[in-house]
Design an enzyme around this catalytic site. Sequence first.
Site, mmCIF file in Angstrom:
data_model
loop_
_atom_site.group_PDB
_atom_site.id
_atom_site.type_symbol
_atom_site.label_atom_id
_atom_site.label_comp_id
_atom_site.label_asym_id
_atom_site.label_seq_id
_atom_site.Cartn_x
_atom_site.Cartn_y
_atom_site.Cartn_z
ATOM 1 N N GLU A 164 2.153 21.817 22.040
ATOM 2 C CA GLU A 164 2.482 23.133 22.606
ATOM 3 C C GLU A 164 3.893 23.449 22.127
ATOM 4 O OE1 GLU A 164 3.690 25.911 24.184
ATOM 5 O OE2 GLU A 164 3.809 24.993 26.176
ATOM 6 N N CYS A 172 8.453 29.447 26.378
ATOM 7 C CA CYS A 172 7.785 29.512 25.071
ATOM 8 C C CYS A 172 6.984 30.800 24.911
ATOM 9 C CB CYS A 172 6.908 28.288 24.867
ATOM 10 S SG CYS A 172 5.759 28.030 26.208
HETATM 11 P P1 NAD Z 1 14.814 19.967 20.782
HETATM 12 O O1 NAD Z 1 13.781 20.572 19.920
HETATM 13 O O2 NAD Z 1 15.616 18.849 20.246
HETATM 14 O O3 NAD Z 1 14.160 19.438 22.146
HETATM 15 C C1 NAD Z 1 13.086 20.079 22.793
HETATM 16 C C2 NAD Z 1 12.393 19.005 23.648
HETATM 17 O O4 NAD Z 1 11.834 18.015 22.798
HETATM 18 C C3 NAD Z 1 13.388 18.251 24.556
HETATM 19 O O5 NAD Z 1 12.751 18.040 25.795
HETATM 20 C C4 NAD Z 1 13.635 16.935 23.836
HETATM 21 O O6 NAD Z 1 13.898 15.874 24.736
HETATM 22 C C5 NAD Z 1 12.326 16.709 23.129
HETATM 23 N N1 NAD Z 1 12.484 15.950 21.888
HETATM 24 C C6 NAD Z 1 13.356 16.187 20.883
HETATM 25 N N2 NAD Z 1 13.213 15.274 19.902
HETATM 26 C C7 NAD Z 1 12.226 14.450 20.304
HETATM 27 C C8 NAD Z 1 11.607 13.303 19.734
HETATM 28 N N3 NAD Z 1 11.956 12.850 18.523
HETATM 29 N N4 NAD Z 1 10.643 12.690 20.436
HETATM 30 C C9 NAD Z 1 10.257 13.145 21.656
HETATM 31 N N5 NAD Z 1 10.781 14.216 22.239
HETATM 32 C C10 NAD Z 1 11.755 14.874 21.570
HETATM 33 O O7 NAD Z 1 15.825 21.056 21.192
HETATM 34 P P2 NAD Z 1 16.459 21.651 22.490
HETATM 35 O O8 NAD Z 1 17.865 22.030 22.129
HETATM 36 O O9 NAD Z 1 16.261 20.837 23.718
HETATM 37 O O10 NAD Z 1 15.634 22.980 22.597
HETATM 38 C C11 NAD Z 1 15.751 23.896 21.532
HETATM 39 C C12 NAD Z 1 14.465 24.467 21.117
HETATM 40 O O11 NAD Z 1 13.331 23.762 21.587
HETATM 41 C C13 NAD Z 1 14.306 25.846 21.675
HETATM 42 O O12 NAD Z 1 14.946 26.765 20.849
HETATM 43 C C14 NAD Z 1 12.831 26.035 21.702
HETATM 44 O O13 NAD Z 1 12.415 26.516 20.453
HETATM 45 C C15 NAD Z 1 12.283 24.656 21.858
HETATM 46 N N6 NAD Z 1 11.751 24.384 23.201
HETATM 47 C C16 NAD Z 1 10.483 24.777 23.432
HETATM 48 C C17 NAD Z 1 9.934 24.568 24.660
HETATM 49 C C18 NAD Z 1 8.533 25.010 24.946
HETATM 50 O O14 NAD Z 1 8.180 25.215 26.096
HETATM 51 N N7 NAD Z 1 7.666 25.139 23.928
HETATM 52 C C19 NAD Z 1 10.690 23.968 25.670
HETATM 53 C C20 NAD Z 1 11.997 23.564 25.392
HETATM 54 C C21 NAD Z 1 12.517 23.773 24.135
#
Ligand code: NAD
Length: 476
Positions: free
Chosen positions: A250, A284
């Site tokens: 997702e 999202c």
């Molecule tokens: P990010 O992409 O690093 O993290 C998003 C989520 O993924 C966090 O909960 C993080 O703990 C997890 N994550 C990151 N790397 C991971 C890995 N290697 N293994 C497992 N989990 C991992 O960035 P962020 O700064 O936290 O959020 C930025 C972007 O993430 C936003 O701009 C948005 O696009 C996206 N996001 C999307 C949703 C959603 O509901 N689809 C939710 C939160 C963030």
Amino acid sequence: MTQYPTLHMIIGGEKVSGGGRRTFPVVNPATGETLGELPLAEPADLDRALEIAAEGFALWRKSTPQERAHVLNGAARLMLERADDLARIATMEQGKPFHEARIELMMNVGLFQFYAGECSRLYGRELVRPEGQRSTVRWEPVGPVAAFAPWNFPLGNPGRKLGAPVAAGCSVILKSAEETPASALGVLQCLLDAGLPPQVAQAVFGVPDEVSRHLLGSPVIRKLSFTGSTVVGKHLARLATDNMIRTTMELGGHGPVLVFGDADVDKALETCVAGKYRNAGQVCVSPTRFIVEENVFEKFRDGFIAGAGKVVVGDGLDAGTTMGPMANPRRPEAMDRLIGDAVAKGARLGAGGQKIGNQGYFYAPSVISEVPLDADIMHEEPFGPVAIINPFKDEDAMIAEANRLPYGLAAYAWAGDPQRQRRLAARLEAGMVGINSHMIGGADAPFGGVKWSGHGSEDGPEGVRACMVLKAVHEG
Ligand code: NAD
């Protein structure tokens, strides 16, 4: 008054912390104050969680539908009893207004109740065969699930990630976001207190890349459920491929909203402004690109700017707040970068475009219009409180703009003509489409995207089936 709890992991039902483990400070985004120190998993913790998850699967796959339903209904009742405390904790660690956190928890309650009913509908089919032969197609639980949940819905995301495997007869290791751990632990505790065997659902935290490599590198894990950015989703999908682990992804979106001149523009405005600034735009399925027919463009843009001016920004625990801070310092930085870039390239700034105050991560409700296609924000998910409003000539151009990006999560349209409504429903490339409505979810409805927004569904009957596999048995 709700106390922020002491933080720990839950491995095999035990609260695990200390012991020289690394820690991560959990910060209240409204105040910048540190709420607690979260212990992070070492490889030995993850190995133990995996071993227990294998035991939990051997145990829970034999549970009856009634036992699973009993646990899910019990957990729903406990969430209701604990609703105010859990919602306050979610607001403390994520920032959203208390009433939004409470609604989020109520959605978990509804989902667990729906899944409880679904437990007794996980049947397959019997094929037509000659006398003396028998062929059946059965659904079986897939195995231990690794579930990674982000911080934007600190109660709702863990609820989805835990509820489906429990209903399907799987075990699950949850790694919720390190920024919002107490909310996730609160949801898990409701399941455990409702009688879920402690081997079945566990919670770890850690350095995300370390945890995901460790869990996905193990032959124990048979399914990955991830919610987060497309970039991380692609990385995890690659890791999962090495062990042929099934995935539900997702991922990101860039929600287009088409507004036609024959729509109820006042209703569209009211719904779009409320939807845009919900959870400070960190959703999202947030409405993001407003694609407006030129005969109502000025009315819509000016109405949106007026609506943004009425949003009450503040601490989510203060009565009257309608938009809290952003969840972490990365988000206001991203807003400044994306809005600054758009304005430098010729966009018109109608509202906001700056941080607010000198404590916490507050950002002003923002509106930009007439944004050129080469602006970064026209391609990158802003994940924040900014509306992008552009005028278009006709339906074909509007649909082309809606489908321009590689994302396909949620799309919305406001239109009066029923024929047009049907064309839009058919032509918009998205997993979820809202026509004259932004209510695109529900416990009984599949939630998920197409294209770079991912694959598979959460919620609905499909959410449980996503934690199951088919087996065909032929008896001679
Ligand atoms: P990010 O992409 O690093 O993290 C998003 C989520 O993924 C966090 O909960 C993080 O703990 C997890 N994550 C990151 N790397 C991971 C890995 N290697 N293994 C497992 N989990 C991992 O960035 P962020 O700064 O936290 O959020 C930025 C972007 O993430 C936003 O701009 C948005 O696009 C996206 N996001 C999307 C949703 C959603 O509901 N689809 C939710 C939160 C963030």
